[in-house]
Scaffold this motif. Structure first.
Motif, PDB file in Angstrom:
ATOM      1  N   HIS A 146       0.824  -1.206   0.000  1.00 31.62           N
ATOM      2  CA  HIS A 146       0.000   0.000   0.000  1.00 31.62           C
ATOM      3  C   HIS A 146       0.864   1.264   0.000  1.00 31.62           C
ATOM      4  CE1 HIS A 146       0.920  -1.107   4.183  1.00 31.62           C
ATOM      5  NE2 HIS A 146       1.048   0.193   4.381  1.00 31.62           N
ATOM      6  N   THR A 147       0.214   2.391  -0.225  1.00 34.54           N
ATOM      7  CA  THR A 147       0.800   3.703   0.055  1.00 34.54           C
ATOM      8  C   THR A 147       0.098   4.251   1.299  1.00 34.54           C
ATOM      9  OG1 THR A 147      -0.777   4.926  -1.324  1.00 34.54           O
ATOM     10  CG2 THR A 147       1.225   4.093  -2.408  1.00 34.54           C
ATOM     11  N   HIS A 148       0.388   5.513   1.630  1.00 34.39           N
ATOM     12  CA  HIS A 148      -0.241   6.154   2.784  1.00 34.39           C
ATOM     13  C   HIS A 148      -0.777   7.531   2.382  1.00 34.39           C
ATOM     14  CE1 HIS A 148       0.972   3.405   6.059  1.00 34.39           C
ATOM     15  NE2 HIS A 148       2.014   3.156   5.290  1.00 34.39           N
ATOM     16  N   PRO A 149      -1.705   8.078   3.172  1.00 35.81           N
ATOM     17  CA  PRO A 149      -2.127   9.470   2.948  1.00 35.81           C
ATOM     18  C   PRO A 149      -1.170  10.480   3.593  1.00 35.81           C
ATOM     19  CG  PRO A 149      -3.887   8.134   3.929  1.00 35.81           C
ATOM     20  CD  PRO A 149      -2.598   7.395   4.105  1.00 35.81           C
ATOM     21  N   CYS A 153      -9.378   5.543   3.486  1.00 31.44           N
ATOM     22  CA  CYS A 153      -8.780   4.897   4.653  1.00 31.44           C
ATOM     23  C   CYS A 153      -9.614   5.094   5.910  1.00 31.44           C
ATOM     24  CB  CYS A 153      -7.374   5.466   4.889  1.00 31.44           C
ATOM     25  SG  CYS A 153      -6.268   5.261   3.488  1.00 31.44           S
ATOM     26  N   ARG A 170       4.633   9.541   1.385  1.00 29.95           N
ATOM     27  CA  ARG A 170       3.262   9.034   1.296  1.00 29.95           C
ATOM     28  C   ARG A 170       3.012   8.239   0.019  1.00 29.95           C
ATOM     29  NH1 ARG A 170       0.793  14.817   1.775  1.00 29.95           N
ATOM     30  NH2 ARG A 170       2.765  14.971   2.870  1.00 29.95           N
ATOM     31  N   ASP A 171       3.670   8.602  -1.087  1.00 22.23           N
ATOM     32  CA  ASP A 171       3.413   7.939  -2.363  1.00 22.23           C
ATOM     33  C   ASP A 171       4.282   6.715  -2.592  1.00 22.23           C
ATOM     34  OD1 ASP A 171       1.431   9.776  -3.085  1.00 22.23           O
ATOM     35  OD2 ASP A 171       2.906  11.166  -3.923  1.00 22.23           O
ATOM     36  N   ALA A 213      -5.444   6.459  -0.127  1.00 19.63           N
ATOM     37  CA  ALA A 213      -4.182   5.797  -0.431  1.00 19.63           C
ATOM     38  C   ALA A 213      -4.442   4.708  -1.471  1.00 19.63           C
ATOM     39  CB  ALA A 213      -3.568   5.192   0.831  1.00 19.63           C
TER      40      ALA A 213
END
Length: 214
Positions: A70-73, A110, A150-151, A177
């Protein structure tokens, strides 16, 4: 509630202070606002603005089939208080000669009530396919920290009982995300959204961490 349970962070703590704080929390884990996240951890906010969060990792909490990549915000720094973290980053292939594999990809809202949103303009909330290159597995030990934008696509694989403190830096979109998983395009995505932890989970996970690393 005693003073230890009231304590919040005003900023990043050094390793010694972080270890002492975490030890006091795990020794008396009940009565705190723990949540369980389906990638295999319990979470506890340590700052009033929710930028600093404690993670106690335990695979017994993982939702079977939940996508770990995954990525994150948000951007974040992760400090390994005790234990060991294996982290792997993924990138898009930059040349046709690079060995890549095919993954399903969705854009996700999310948090509680997590759900898939449209991945590309004018599409339904269905996965699209992409190519990813697997990076080398990083190993982070007690007292070490690492940064992640984040990306950046990644998966975390901490050993059971590992405790990390994550300091987050939010951007304009703190809700969305990307999530990735292998398999046919019709293999369903499974949510790892957070939920309130049960007292039994809190006691068991805290005890296993103390036994493993303290």
């Amino acid at each position: 509630m005693d003073n230890a349970k009231r304590q919040v962070l005003r900023g990043p703590l050094d390793v010694t202070t972080s270890r002492a704080l975490v030890w006091s929390i795990l020794r008396e884990p009940l009565g705190r606002a723990w949540t369980t996240q389906g990638l295999g951890m319990m979470r506890l906010y340590l700052s009033a603005d929710r930028t600093v969060r404690l993670h106690v990792w335990d695979r017994a909490l993982a939702v079977p089939g939940a996508a770990p990549v995954h990525t994150h915000p948000w951007d974040f720094n992760s400090l390994v208080v005790v234990g060991r973290v294996f982290n792997q980053r993924f990138t898009a292939p930059e040349a046709s000669t690079v060995v890549a594999s095919t993954w399903n990809r969705v854009r996700m809202k999310c948090g509680v009530g997590a759900h898939i949103v449209a991945t590309l303009p004018a599409t339904a909330a269905q996965p699209d396919r992409c190519q990813l290159v697997e990076g080398a597995v990083e190993t982070w030990h007690e007292g070490e920290s690492y940064w992640q934008d984040r990306d950046e696509i990644h998966r975390s694989m901490p050993e059971d009982g590992t405790v990390t403190i994550v300091t987050r830096r939010f951007g304009p979109d703190s809700d969305h995300a990307w999530v990735f998983w292998r398999g046919a395009a019709d293999v369903p995505w499974k949510s790892a959204e957070p939920r309130p932890s049960t007292d039994a989970e809190v006691v068991a996970v805290a005890a296993r961490s103390l036994e493993a690393w303290w």
